[in-house]
Design an enzyme around this catalytic site. Structure first.
Site, PDB file in Angstrom:
ATOM      1  N   HIS A   1       0.832  -1.210   0.000  1.00  0.00           N
ATOM      2  CA  HIS A   1       0.000   0.000   0.000  1.00  0.00           C
ATOM      3  C   HIS A   1       0.862   1.254   0.000  1.00  0.00           C
ATOM      4  CE1 HIS A   1      -3.428  -2.467   1.612  1.00  0.00           C
ATOM      5  NE2 HIS A   1      -2.416  -3.132   2.125  1.00  0.00           N
TER       6      HIS A   1
ATOM      7  N   ASN B   1      -4.955   5.185  11.178  1.00  0.00           N
ATOM      8  CA  ASN B   1      -5.502   3.957  10.583  1.00  0.00           C
ATOM      9  C   ASN B   1      -6.730   4.284   9.731  1.00  0.00           C
ATOM     10  OD1 ASN B   1      -6.480   1.288  10.228  1.00  0.00           O
ATOM     11  ND2 ASN B   1      -5.551   0.688  12.171  1.00  0.00           N
TER      12      ASN B   1
ATOM     13  N   GLN C   1       1.177  -8.191  15.122  1.00  0.00           N
ATOM     14  CA  GLN C   1       0.782  -9.484  14.562  1.00  0.00           C
ATOM     15  C   GLN C   1       1.880  -9.871  13.570  1.00  0.00           C
ATOM     16  OE1 GLN C   1      -3.576  -9.775  15.222  1.00  0.00           O
ATOM     17  NE2 GLN C   1      -3.608  -8.215  13.645  1.00  0.00           N
TER      18      GLN C   1
ATOM     19  N   GLY D   1      -2.451 -13.235  12.245  1.00  0.00           N
ATOM     20  CA  GLY D   1      -3.396 -12.176  11.864  1.00  0.00           C
ATOM     21  C   GLY D   1      -2.785 -11.045  11.052  1.00  0.00           C
ATOM     22  N   GLN D   2      -1.490 -11.158  10.691  1.00  0.00           N
ATOM     23  CA  GLN D   2      -0.872 -10.092   9.892  1.00  0.00           C
ATOM     24  C   GLN D   2      -1.418 -10.126   8.465  1.00  0.00           C
ATOM     25  OE1 GLN D   2       3.436 -10.331   9.524  1.00  0.00           O
ATOM     26  NE2 GLN D   2       3.590  -8.307   8.602  1.00  0.00           N
ATOM     27  N   THR D   3      -1.963  -9.010   8.021  1.00  0.00           N
ATOM     28  CA  THR D   3      -2.511  -8.947   6.658  1.00  0.00           C
ATOM     29  C   THR D   3      -1.669  -8.056   5.751  1.00  0.00           C
ATOM     30  OG1 THR D   3      -3.979  -7.131   7.272  1.00  0.00           O
ATOM     31  CG2 THR D   3      -4.895  -9.353   7.413  1.00  0.00           C
ATOM     32  N   VAL D   4      -0.908  -7.130   6.335  1.00  0.00           N
ATOM     33  CA  VAL D   4      -0.041  -6.258   5.534  1.00  0.00           C
ATOM     34  C   VAL D   4       1.398  -6.714   5.760  1.00  0.00           C
ATOM     35  CG1 VAL D   4       0.731  -3.887   5.144  1.00  0.00           C
ATOM     36  CG2 VAL D   4      -1.661  -4.318   5.741  1.00  0.00           C
TER      37      VAL D   4
ATOM     38  N   HIS E   1       4.338  -5.885   6.119  1.00  0.00           N
ATOM     39  CA  HIS E   1       5.239  -4.811   6.550  1.00  0.00           C
ATOM     40  C   HIS E   1       5.028  -4.698   8.059  1.00  0.00           C
ATOM     41  CE1 HIS E   1       6.714  -0.402   5.578  1.00  0.00           C
ATOM     42  NE2 HIS E   1       7.203  -0.839   6.736  1.00  0.00           N
TER      43      HIS E   1
ATOM     44  N   HIS F   1       4.230  -3.754  11.607  1.00  0.00           N
ATOM     45  CA  HIS F   1       3.528  -2.583  12.150  1.00  0.00           C
ATOM     46  C   HIS F   1       3.047  -2.879  13.558  1.00  0.00           C
ATOM     47  CE1 HIS F   1       0.715  -5.043   9.813  1.00  0.00           C
ATOM     48  NE2 HIS F   1      -0.199  -4.728  10.713  1.00  0.00           N
TER      49      HIS F   1
ATOM     50  N   HIS G   1       0.407  -1.955  16.423  1.00  0.00           N
ATOM     51  CA  HIS G   1      -0.892  -1.324  16.674  1.00  0.00           C
ATOM     52  C   HIS G   1      -0.847  -0.692  18.065  1.00  0.00           C
ATOM     53  CE1 HIS G   1      -3.322  -3.577  13.546  1.00  0.00           C
ATOM     54  NE2 HIS G   1      -2.298  -4.414  13.660  1.00  0.00           N
TER      55      HIS G   1
HETATM   56  W1  AMW Z   1      -2.509  -6.335  10.428  1.00  0.00           W
HETATM   57  O1  AMW Z   1      -3.924  -7.258  10.285  1.00  0.00           O
HETATM   58  O2  AMW Z   1      -1.655  -6.606   9.060  1.00  0.00           O
HETATM   59  O3  AMW Z   1      -1.797  -6.527  11.920  1.00  0.00           O
HETATM   60  O4  AMW Z   1      -3.105  -4.739  10.415  1.00  0.00           O
HETATM   61  C1  AMW Z   1      -3.147  -3.947   9.261  1.00  0.00           C
HETATM   62  C2  AMW Z   1      -3.639  -2.599   9.698  1.00  0.00           C
HETATM   63  O5  AMW Z   1      -3.348  -1.666   8.697  1.00  0.00           O
HETATM   64  C3  AMW Z   1      -5.137  -2.558   9.913  1.00  0.00           C
HETATM   65  O6  AMW Z   1      -5.398  -1.881  11.142  1.00  0.00           O
HETATM   66  C4  AMW Z   1      -5.651  -1.764   8.706  1.00  0.00           C
HETATM   67  O7  AMW Z   1      -6.830  -1.042   8.999  1.00  0.00           O
HETATM   68  C5  AMW Z   1      -4.473  -0.852   8.473  1.00  0.00           C
HETATM   69  N1  AMW Z   1      -4.273  -0.358   7.112  1.00  0.00           N
HETATM   70  C6  AMW Z   1      -4.115  -1.081   5.977  1.00  0.00           C
HETATM   71  N2  AMW Z   1      -3.844  -0.269   4.931  1.00  0.00           N
HETATM   72  C7  AMW Z   1      -3.813   0.996   5.418  1.00  0.00           C
HETATM   73  C8  AMW Z   1      -3.610   2.277   4.850  1.00  0.00           C
HETATM   74  N3  AMW Z   1      -3.352   2.437   3.549  1.00  0.00           N
HETATM   75  N4  AMW Z   1      -3.675   3.355   5.643  1.00  0.00           N
HETATM   76  C9  AMW Z   1      -3.940   3.212   6.971  1.00  0.00           C
HETATM   77  N5  AMW Z   1      -4.143   2.031   7.567  1.00  0.00           N
HETATM   78  C10 AMW Z   1      -4.085   0.945   6.816  1.00  0.00           C
END
Ligand code: AMW
Length: 160
Positions: free
Chosen positions: A10, A29, A85, A91-94, A96, A98, A100
Site C-alpha cells: 500500500h 488507521n 501481529q 493475523g498479519q494482513t499487511v 510490513h 507494524h 498497533h
Molecule cells: W494487520 O492485520 O496486518 O496486523 O493490520 C493492518 C492494519 O493496517 C489494519 O489496522 C488496517 O486497517 C491498516 N491499514 C491497511 N492499509 C492501510 C492504509 N493504507 N492506511 C492506513 N491504515 C491501513
C-alpha cells in the site's frame, strides 16, 4: 512529511502520517478498531519482526513509546493495548511490520481480550466485498493526523 510512505504493497499518504523518526513513522488507521487506533512501522518495507535490524528495532520501539504516551493522553485513555501481529497465522494482513497502538478505557469491551477478536475481524473483507466502504475519508484521516502532529516535538514532524 514526505508525499507518500510505503506500507507493504500500500501507499500511505503523507497527510496520514503524524510522526517520523530516523527509521520509523506513525500514521492514522483507515479502519480503526477504536478512536485513536494508530500504527507505527519501520520506514523500510520489512515483512517480519525477525528481519528488523538492531537500529530499526530500537527506533521502532522508542517511537512506539513516544507515540503511545501522546495517544493515551490525547484520547483520554487509562491504558493501552500495544500489539504486533507477526506473520499471517498471527493475523498479519499487511506484509510490513507494524505496531498497533490502541487506547483503552475502563470497560470499553465486556471482556478485556475481546480487543484481539476485534483486531482479527477488522481486516476481514465484508461479505459483499465492498471493503472500501468501511474506510475513513482522506479528509477525516488528515484532520486527525494534523491534530496529532501538533503534539510532538518538531524534530518528529518536520518535512524531510
Ligand atoms: W494487520 O492485520 O496486518 O496486523 O493490520 C493492518 C492494519 O493496517 C489494519 O489496522 C488496517 O486497517 C491498516 N491499514 C491497511 N492499509 C492501510 C492504509 N493504507 N492506511 C492506513 N491504515 C491501513
Amino acid at each position: 512529511m514526505s508525499a507518500c510512505y510505503s506500507f507493504g504493497k500500500h501507499l500511505v499518504k503523507g497527510s496520514q502520517v503524524f510522526f517520523r523518526s530516523g527509521l520509523s513513522f506513525g500514521f492514522v488507521n483507515r479502519k480503526p478498531v477504536l478512536p485513536g487506533h494508530i500504527l507505527v512501522s519501520p520506514l523500510r518495507v520489512v515483512e517480519r519482526f525477525r528481519d528488523l535490524t538492531n537500529d530499526e528495532l530500537a527506533d521502532l520501539f522508542q517511537s512506539t513509546q513516544i507515540i503511545s504516551k501522546v495517544i493515551e493522553q490525547e484520547y483520554n485513555a487509562t491504558s493501552l493495548s500495544i500489539a504486533l501481529q507477526d506473520g499471517p497465522d498471527a493475523g498479519q494482513t499487511v506484509e510490513h511490520v507494524h505496531v498497533h497502538v490502541l487506547p483503552r478505557k475502563p470497560e470499553d469491551f465486556k471482556a478485556n481480550d475481546e480487543i484481539y477478536d476485534k483486531l482479527d475481524e477488522h481486516n476481514q473483507v465484508n461479505f459483499d466485498g465492498d471493503e472500501k466502504a468501511n474506510w475513513r475519508t482522506e479528509t477525516d484521516m488528515s484532520k486527525e493526523a494534523g491534530r496529532l502532529r501538533e503534539l510532538f516535538d518538531d524534530v518528529y514532524t518536520k518535512p524531510v
